[in-house]
Scaffold this motif. Sequence first.
Motif, PDB file in Angstrom:
ATOM      1  N   LEU A  18       0.611  67.563 -15.403  1.00  8.95           N
ATOM      2  CA  LEU A  18       1.502  66.398 -15.256  1.00  8.95           C
ATOM      3  C   LEU A  18       0.755  65.191 -14.719  1.00  8.95           C
ATOM      4  O   LEU A  18       0.964  64.066 -15.194  1.00  8.95           O
ATOM      5  N   GLN A  19      -0.116  65.401 -13.729  1.00 10.11           N
ATOM      6  CA  GLN A  19      -0.919  64.292 -13.198  1.00 10.11           C
ATOM      7  C   GLN A  19      -1.792  63.695 -14.298  1.00 10.11           C
ATOM      8  O   GLN A  19      -1.900  62.474 -14.421  1.00 10.11           O
TER       9      GLN A  19
ATOM     10  N   LYS B 236       0.337  61.672 -16.771  1.00 12.90           N
ATOM     11  CA  LYS B 236       0.750  60.388 -16.172  1.00 12.90           C
ATOM     12  C   LYS B 236      -0.398  59.387 -16.193  1.00 12.90           C
ATOM     13  O   LYS B 236      -0.206  58.220 -16.535  1.00 12.90           O
ATOM     14  N   LYS B 237      -1.618  59.850 -15.826  1.00 16.61           N
ATOM     15  CA  LYS B 237      -2.779  58.953 -15.846  1.00 16.61           C
ATOM     16  C   LYS B 237      -3.079  58.480 -17.263  1.00 16.61           C
ATOM     17  O   LYS B 237      -3.389  57.313 -17.491  1.00 16.61           O
TER      18      LYS B 237
ATOM     19  N   LYS C 223      -0.937  58.222 -19.772  1.00 18.63           N
ATOM     20  CA  LYS C 223       0.111  57.276 -20.174  1.00 18.63           C
ATOM     21  C   LYS C 223      -0.134  55.902 -19.552  1.00 18.63           C
ATOM     22  O   LYS C 223      -0.026  54.882 -20.225  1.00 18.63           O
ATOM     23  N   THR C 224      -0.497  55.890 -18.275  1.00 14.80           N
ATOM     24  CA  THR C 224      -0.803  54.620 -17.598  1.00 14.80           C
ATOM     25  C   THR C 224      -1.952  53.909 -18.305  1.00 14.80           C
ATOM     26  O   THR C 224      -1.909  52.699 -18.525  1.00 14.80           O
TER      27      THR C 224
END
Length: 171
Positions: A11-12, A15-16, A18-19
């Motif tokens: 998940l981390q 998220k990175k 996607k950012t």
Amino acid sequence: MERTDIVCALLQFLKKLKTLRDSEDIRPRIYLDETWVNQNHSRKRIWLDKDGQGGLNTKTGKGGRLIVCHAGCAKYGFIPEARWVFRAVNEDYHSEMNDEGFTDWFTKLLQSLEDPSVIIMDNAPYHSQPINRAPTSANKKNEIQEWLRQHEVEFSDSELKPELLQKMQRN
């Protein structure tokens, strides 16, 4: 089922990523990975006629094994200098795909990149070897003492291994 720590790490990562994708960052994103292929890695029949008959029989089974490591991105496609293919000697390719070989290959990859880039890779053990790893209780007393000397931690030769490990953890 995946372990909780692995799910959290995934998940981390997502998220990175996607950012990064949502940002204005124009640096190429270089993806890298490694895999293996067996010599006889194929289907039993390579082709069939329109009725599903015939075909060329091929050997199946393991046979020799090649390890393939490569990197690429949308901007460059596969990076020619990043191709690394070698014949495995052992059945378990993880024993031959190690931090020393990976570091040499990765250094060549970095030297071949013209633009500042973002490197995206998984967390295979040989991708992230700690430098100057702290000793554990599995290490010999003299190895712990040597580590303490290198880190300028004072100790007495008469101290026992558990005492030395405690000093190491405080520093």
